[in-house]
Design an enzyme around this catalytic site. Structure first.
Site, PDB file in Angstrom:
ATOM      1  N   LYS A  93       0.851  -1.187   0.000  1.00 46.24           N
ATOM      2  CA  LYS A  93       0.000   0.000   0.000  1.00 46.24           C
ATOM      3  C   LYS A  93       0.886   1.236   0.000  1.00 46.24           C
ATOM      4  O   LYS A  93       1.675   1.448   0.921  1.00 46.24           O
ATOM      5  CB  LYS A  93      -0.906  -0.014   1.236  1.00 46.24           C
ATOM      6  CG  LYS A  93      -1.742   1.249   1.386  1.00 46.24           C
ATOM      7  CD  LYS A  93      -2.775   1.116   2.488  1.00 46.24           C
ATOM      8  CE  LYS A  93      -3.501   2.423   2.727  1.00 46.24           C
ATOM      9  NZ  LYS A  93      -4.526   2.316   3.760  1.00 46.24           N
ATOM     10  N   LYS A  95      -2.407  -1.560  -3.654  1.00 44.18           N
ATOM     11  CA  LYS A  95      -3.211  -0.329  -3.631  1.00 44.18           C
ATOM     12  C   LYS A  95      -2.316   0.876  -3.756  1.00 44.18           C
ATOM     13  O   LYS A  95      -1.294   0.898  -3.082  1.00 44.18           O
ATOM     14  CB  LYS A  95      -3.951  -0.315  -2.292  1.00 44.18           C
ATOM     15  CG  LYS A  95      -4.734   0.926  -2.008  1.00 44.18           C
ATOM     16  CD  LYS A  95      -5.377   0.831  -0.659  1.00 44.18           C
ATOM     17  CE  LYS A  95      -6.022   2.171  -0.359  1.00 44.18           C
ATOM     18  NZ  LYS A  95      -6.329   2.342   1.007  1.00 44.18           N
TER      19      LYS A  95
HETATM   20  C1  PBG Z   1      -7.133   3.401   5.856  1.00 45.97           C
HETATM   21  C2  PBG Z   1      -7.619   3.324   4.464  1.00 45.97           C
HETATM   22  C3  PBG Z   1      -7.488   4.323   3.493  1.00 45.97           C
HETATM   23  C4  PBG Z   1      -8.101   3.825   2.336  1.00 45.97           C
HETATM   24  C5  PBG Z   1      -8.579   2.559   2.629  1.00 45.97           C
HETATM   25  N1  PBG Z   1      -8.269   2.262   3.952  1.00 45.97           N
HETATM   26  C6  PBG Z   1      -6.941   5.684   3.590  1.00 45.97           C
HETATM   27  C7  PBG Z   1      -5.532   5.921   3.907  1.00 45.97           C
HETATM   28  O1  PBG Z   1      -4.688   5.037   3.936  1.00 45.97           O
HETATM   29  O2  PBG Z   1      -5.231   7.088   4.153  1.00 45.97           O
HETATM   30  C8  PBG Z   1      -8.199   4.576   1.038  1.00 45.97           C
HETATM   31  C9  PBG Z   1      -9.165   4.046   0.031  1.00 45.97           C
HETATM   32  C10 PBG Z   1      -9.479   4.973  -1.084  1.00 45.97           C
HETATM   33  O3  PBG Z   1      -8.821   6.008  -1.315  1.00 45.97           O
HETATM   34  O4  PBG Z   1     -10.449   4.667  -1.803  1.00 45.97           O
HETATM   35  N2  PBG Z   1      -8.130   2.963   6.771  1.00 45.97           N
END
Ligand code: PBG
Length: 315
Positions: free
Chosen positions: A184, A238
């Site tokens: 991620k 991601k």
């Molecule tokens: C953190 C989380 C995020 C997303 C999913 N889970 C945000 C982050 O890491 O700041 C982002 C998903 C998206 O942008 O659609 N709980």
């Protein structure tokens, strides 16, 4: 002939719909930066999951949002048995039974007053990785007890998958699966999500201390293989379109299912350009999600899930 020789076929079976459910609201609330996405009440969420199930969407992932005044430094509402995610999971499970795979985002940021994905050490002001792990275990157990089939740790703490697997097994929740946000990136594409989830990081901070640097490709394999070792059932990459190379690498390196998250910013860009008539939004959505599958993803989390399901059904 093109149908016969197509290497990649996108179907509704590949899609997971991310859904937001907010505590303390009487009506669903739209999210301006994510057209078509709303913060649901528990009631409207149940109806939406039923609608998606009717369209054949096999899975949903829930993000619970506490009332702003219930946020605290330890993110208590994330693992409270009566927390919004837990109540929503129970209500959906009650209505749709086993017809949809229920996933729950397993993180703290929606619930902490400072907006970080972990506990912040008051002396250093930094996220304390190891102090966060037991809380992730508690979140996962509370979510699985409430009806989640899959818990999805998204906080990028080292050791989170092992901590969660141990906590689930210790609570007898051996059949709950873990889908790890494994690779991620610290991405600017999560902006609209933070509007939808009402998350802002205190002092204008960022997540670069725990999410990955977009310049790094091999690092993703290190992260993914650690998570596989720790017991992940599915590994996720991601964002999706900026990580097609990573998705392909991961697909080649592991034999468990690979998920990709087509994130809020990716969705918002398509919607914004389509609104102006600059692109054909439906065609671009199909093209993008097909490309994510072509890269190697077995399942794709996308805000287009319901729309694509309807489109694909119409042929
Ligand atoms: C953190 C989380 C995020 C997303 C999913 N889970 C945000 C982050 O890491 O700041 C982002 C998903 C998206 O942008 O659609 N709980």
């Amino acid at each position: 002939m093109r149908r016969l020789v197509a290497e990649t076929v996108l179907t509704v079976d590949d899609l997971v719909a991310p859904l937001f459910v907010a505590d303390g609201i009487a009506e669903p609330r739209s999210v301006p930066s994510l057209p078509g996405v709303v913060q649901h009440t528990v009631g409207s969420l149940v109806a939406e999951v039923e609608r998606l199930a009717g369209l054949g969407v096999p899975g949903v992932i829930l993000f619970g949002l506490p009332r702003p005044e219930d946020k605290d430094a330890a993110g208590t509402q994330a693992y409270a048995p009566g927390g919004i995610t837990q109540r929503a999971l129970a209500a959906v499970r009650d209505r749709v039974g086993e017809s949809v795979v229920l996933m729950a985002d397993c993180c703290l940021d929606e619930f902490t007053s400072h907006g970080h994905c972990g506990i912040v050490d008051p002396r250093s002001g930094e996220v304390d990785n190891d102090a966060t792990l037991p809380l992730y275990g508690e979140i996962a157990v509370s979510q699985a007890r409430a009806g989640a089939d899959v818990v999805a740790p998204s906080g990028m703490m080292d050791g989170q998958v092992a901590a969660i697997r141990k906590a689930l097994d210790g609570a007898g929740l051996t059949s709950a699966a873990v889908m790890a946000y494994a690779a991620k990136y610290a991405s600017a594409l999560y902006g609209p999500f933070r509007d939808a989830a009402q998350v802002s990081i205190a002092g204008g901070g960022d997540r670069r201390a725990y999410q990955q640097d977009v310049r790094n490709r091999r690092e993703s394999l290190v992260e993914v293989l650690l998570d596989v070792d720790e017991g992940a059932d599915v590994v996720m990459v991601k964002p999706a379109l900026t990580s097609l190379d990573v998705i392909a690498d991961v697909r080649a390196a592991v034999d468990i299912p690979v998920a990709a998250y087509h994130v809020s910013g990716e969705y918002a860009m398509v919607q914004a350009a389509a609104e102006r008539g600059w692109i054909d939004g439906d065609a671009v959505a199909v093209e993008q999600i097909t490309a994510v599958k072509r890269a190697g993803a077995d399942l794709v989390l996308t805000y287009f899930a319901g729309h694509l399901a309807a489109l694909l059904a119409d042929g």
